[in-house]
Design a protein around this motif. Structure first.
Motif, PDB file in Angstrom:
ATOM      1  N   SER A  34       0.813  -1.214   0.000  1.00 44.52           N
ATOM      2  CA  SER A  34       0.000   0.000   0.000  1.00 44.52           C
ATOM      3  C   SER A  34       0.849   1.267   0.000  1.00 44.52           C
ATOM      4  CB  SER A  34      -0.943   0.016   1.210  1.00 44.52           C
ATOM      5  OG  SER A  34      -0.224   0.259   2.406  1.00 44.52           O
ATOM      6  N   VAL A  37       0.800   3.405  -3.228  1.00 40.42           N
ATOM      7  CA  VAL A  37      -0.314   4.332  -3.436  1.00 40.42           C
ATOM      8  C   VAL A  37      -0.031   5.638  -2.714  1.00 40.42           C
ATOM      9  CG1 VAL A  37      -2.780   4.689  -3.103  1.00 40.42           C
ATOM     10  CG2 VAL A  37      -1.919   2.420  -3.680  1.00 40.42           C
ATOM     11  N   ALA A  41      -0.431   9.516  -4.871  1.00 40.18           N
ATOM     12  CA  ALA A  41      -1.778  10.062  -4.817  1.00 40.18           C
ATOM     13  C   ALA A  41      -2.082  10.815  -3.532  1.00 40.18           C
ATOM     14  CB  ALA A  41      -2.796   8.937  -5.000  1.00 40.18           C
ATOM     15  N   GLY A 161      -5.671  -0.482  -2.588  1.00 36.64           N
ATOM     16  CA  GLY A 161      -6.806   0.412  -2.794  1.00 36.64           C
ATOM     17  C   GLY A 161      -7.386   0.933  -1.502  1.00 36.64           C
ATOM     18  N   GLY A 164      -5.181   3.271  -0.066  1.00 36.95           N
ATOM     19  CA  GLY A 164      -5.303   4.522  -0.808  1.00 36.95           C
ATOM     20  C   GLY A 164      -6.477   5.359  -0.342  1.00 36.95           C
ATOM     21  N   VAL A 165      -7.604   4.706  -0.036  1.00 38.68           N
ATOM     22  CA  VAL A 165      -8.767   5.434   0.480  1.00 38.68           C
ATOM     23  C   VAL A 165      -8.405   6.157   1.770  1.00 38.68           C
ATOM     24  CG1 VAL A 165     -11.082   5.195   1.427  1.00 38.68           C
ATOM     25  CG2 VAL A 165     -10.441   3.892  -0.607  1.00 38.68           C
ATOM     26  N   ALA A 266     -10.644   8.865  -3.754  1.00 38.22           N
ATOM     27  CA  ALA A 266     -10.775   7.729  -2.835  1.00 38.22           C
ATOM     28  C   ALA A 266     -11.948   6.832  -3.220  1.00 38.22           C
ATOM     29  CB  ALA A 266     -10.942   8.230  -1.410  1.00 38.22           C
ATOM     30  N   THR A 269     -10.806   4.502  -5.796  1.00 42.74           N
ATOM     31  CA  THR A 269      -9.891   3.561  -5.161  1.00 42.74           C
ATOM     32  C   THR A 269     -10.635   2.524  -4.338  1.00 42.74           C
ATOM     33  OG1 THR A 269      -8.317   5.391  -5.013  1.00 42.74           O
ATOM     34  CG2 THR A 269      -7.801   3.422  -3.776  1.00 42.74           C
ATOM     35  N   SER A 272     -12.220   0.035  -6.665  1.00 41.82           N
ATOM     36  CA  SER A 272     -11.192  -0.841  -7.212  1.00 41.82           C
ATOM     37  C   SER A 272     -10.766  -1.900  -6.194  1.00 41.82           C
ATOM     38  CB  SER A 272      -9.976  -0.019  -7.666  1.00 41.82           C
ATOM     39  OG  SER A 272      -9.215   0.439  -6.576  1.00 41.82           O
ATOM     40  N   SER A 273     -10.755  -1.522  -4.917  1.00 34.45           N
ATOM     41  CA  SER A 273     -10.390  -2.480  -3.868  1.00 34.45           C
ATOM     42  C   SER A 273     -11.398  -3.606  -3.769  1.00 34.45           C
ATOM     43  CB  SER A 273     -10.287  -1.761  -2.518  1.00 34.45           C
ATOM     44  OG  SER A 273      -9.339  -0.743  -2.564  1.00 34.45           O
ATOM     45  N   GLY A 323     -13.139   2.695 -11.452  1.00 34.97           N
ATOM     46  CA  GLY A 323     -12.509   1.918 -10.399  1.00 34.97           C
ATOM     47  C   GLY A 323     -12.655   0.422 -10.598  1.00 34.97           C
ATOM     48  N   GLY A 327      -9.392  -1.947 -10.613  1.00 35.75           N
ATOM     49  CA  GLY A 327      -9.285  -3.001  -9.620  1.00 35.75           C
ATOM     50  C   GLY A 327      -8.802  -4.321 -10.189  1.00 35.75           C
TER      51      GLY A 327
END
Length: 408
Positions: A34, A37, A41, A161, A164-165, A266, A269, A272-273, A323, A327
């Motif tokens: 992680s 990310v 970003a 992801g 990233g959020v 986010a 992201t 995508s997660s 997203g 993902g």
């Protein structure tokens, strides 16, 4: 992984191996992944404020955006070397060293006063990320096999992801306080380093590090690897339009501030997660190539929707659809490349893939900024969507011809 007392198959499924793959080890690998990310970003919501702070510097808009993408250039330049180091000297040493370097270089921007010195710290950050992501991905491919590897690489992308959020929301909130605030998010590495040092172990492999170069280069499936490197580069050039340009698009179209920008990125992201978490199931139903088609289809549709947006709701719908495509991107690339790469050469090929990914991130503003100036951000996003849908059509045709050739 092998041992002196058991066969490779026994060791890979044996109790000792399973016991060593404990929760803290899995957390360390996922959290380390992680960090990539966070490298770029996290800074995105503070870019407009940084532009205002350094307003007296010529071409400040370009230099501020370069802060976001400069780590990607140095990741790309360093990743092949990091892969060689991982193969030659071991994955764990490289991982721990680079996590510590990441913490120092990432938080440096909170204290530095000049744009030049911040740019230098961002370059060092990129070098550390190259070591982290290369060693973490190589360790995952060494620890896990078969369907479990596909699942864990999906978890890796999902954790990136979800991280990233958290990092984007934290960066967006801290950017409301000060443009320096997001640099504090990088201090997470100081917590992770001792955990990883205790939990991660160096895997035993069939070949010693001294003889890591495979004897038969054709076993690398070079045409497939070449396609994957190109797809990774092109995909990241297009995807990075979101963190690089979206804050300016939202400010221009909807007068949105830093937190809204961070929350919007986010959202993509987070979606995508969720998609990455289910990648193992997706891989059972589709080939790697057809997953590439789905990536282009979802991302292209998403860009068309939020590029033509007249409201924030429409932007968020488009970002959510985009997203879904992203993902699938990282787990598909990582799983496909390790599937066609001999174990002894895996670190270097993973490093090459990392180089392609982060070169795409770096060149994204270089390639798209002139297009933005000529057409505007809305047309830029719509054009990117059309480009991706064309890519989906080409890949579908290629897949159809491959199947017909096999049946002939």
């Amino acid at each position: 992984m092998t041992s002196n007392t058991s066969s490779p198959s026994e060791d890979r499924s044996g109790t000792n191996s399973e016991n060593r793959l404990n929760a803290w080890l899995r957390f360390s690998l996922l959290a380390a992944s992680s960090l990539t990310v966070m490298a770029g970003a996290t800074m995105s919501p503070s870019l407009p404020a940084m532009k205002k702070h350094f307003h007296d510097i010529p071409d400040v808009a370009f230099w501020v955006k370069l802060l976001l993408t400069l780590p990607a250039l140095f990741i790309a330049l360093s990743a092949p070397l990091a892969g060689w180091v991982a193969d030659r000297f071991g994955r764990k040493r490289l991982l721990i060293l680079c996590i510590v370097l990441y913490g120092f270089s990432g938080t440096a921007g909170f204290l530095l006063d000049s744009l030049v010195s911040i740019l230098i710290s961002r370059a060092i950050l990129g070098i550390s990320v190259a070591g982290v992501i290369t060693s973490a991905t190589a360790l995952i491919s060494d620890y896990f096999f078969g369907p479990e590897r596909a699942r864990f690489m999906g978890y890796q992308a999902a954790f990136m992801g979800l991280g990233g959020v958290v990092f984007l929301l934290a960066g967006g909130a801290l950017s409301e306080w000060s443009w320096r605030g997001p640099f504090l998010v990088y201090s997470f590495a100081f917590f992770l380093a001792p955990v990883a040092a205790i939990a991660v172990f160096e895997p035993q492999r069939k070949q010693a590090y001294e003889s890591a170069l495979p004897g038969d280069p054709e076993s690398l499936h070079l045409p497939v690897i070449g396609f994957l490197l190109f797809f990774a580069f092109a995909g990241m050039v297009v995807f990075y339009l979101i963190p690089v340009q979206l804050p300016f698009f939202l400010e221009q179209q909807f007068q949105a501030k830093g937190f809204i920008s961070g929350a919007s990125i986010a959202l993509a992201t987070l979606v995508s997660s969720i998609c990455s978490l289910n990648f193992g199931h997706l891989r059972k139903r589709f080939s790697h190539l057809m997953i590439c088609v789905l990536i282009c289809l979802f991302m292209g549709t998403g860009y068309l929707i939020f590029g033509s947006a007249t409201s924030l709701i429409q932007v968020w719908i488009g970002l959510a659809i985009c997203g879904l495509g992203f993902g699938m991107l990282m787990p598909n690339l990582n799983l496909w490349v390790v599937a066609v790469t001999p174990e002894a050469f895996r670190g270097r090929v993973v490093g090459a893939l990392g180089a392609a990914i982060f070169l795409g991130q770096f060149f994204s503003p270089v390639i798209t900024e002139p297009l933005r100036g000529g057409t505007g951000l809305d047309r830029l996003y719509e054009g990117a969507g059309a480009f991706l849908l064309l890519g989906a059509l080409i890949l579908t045709s290629w897949n159809f011809m491959r199947k017909r050739h096999r049946l002939a």
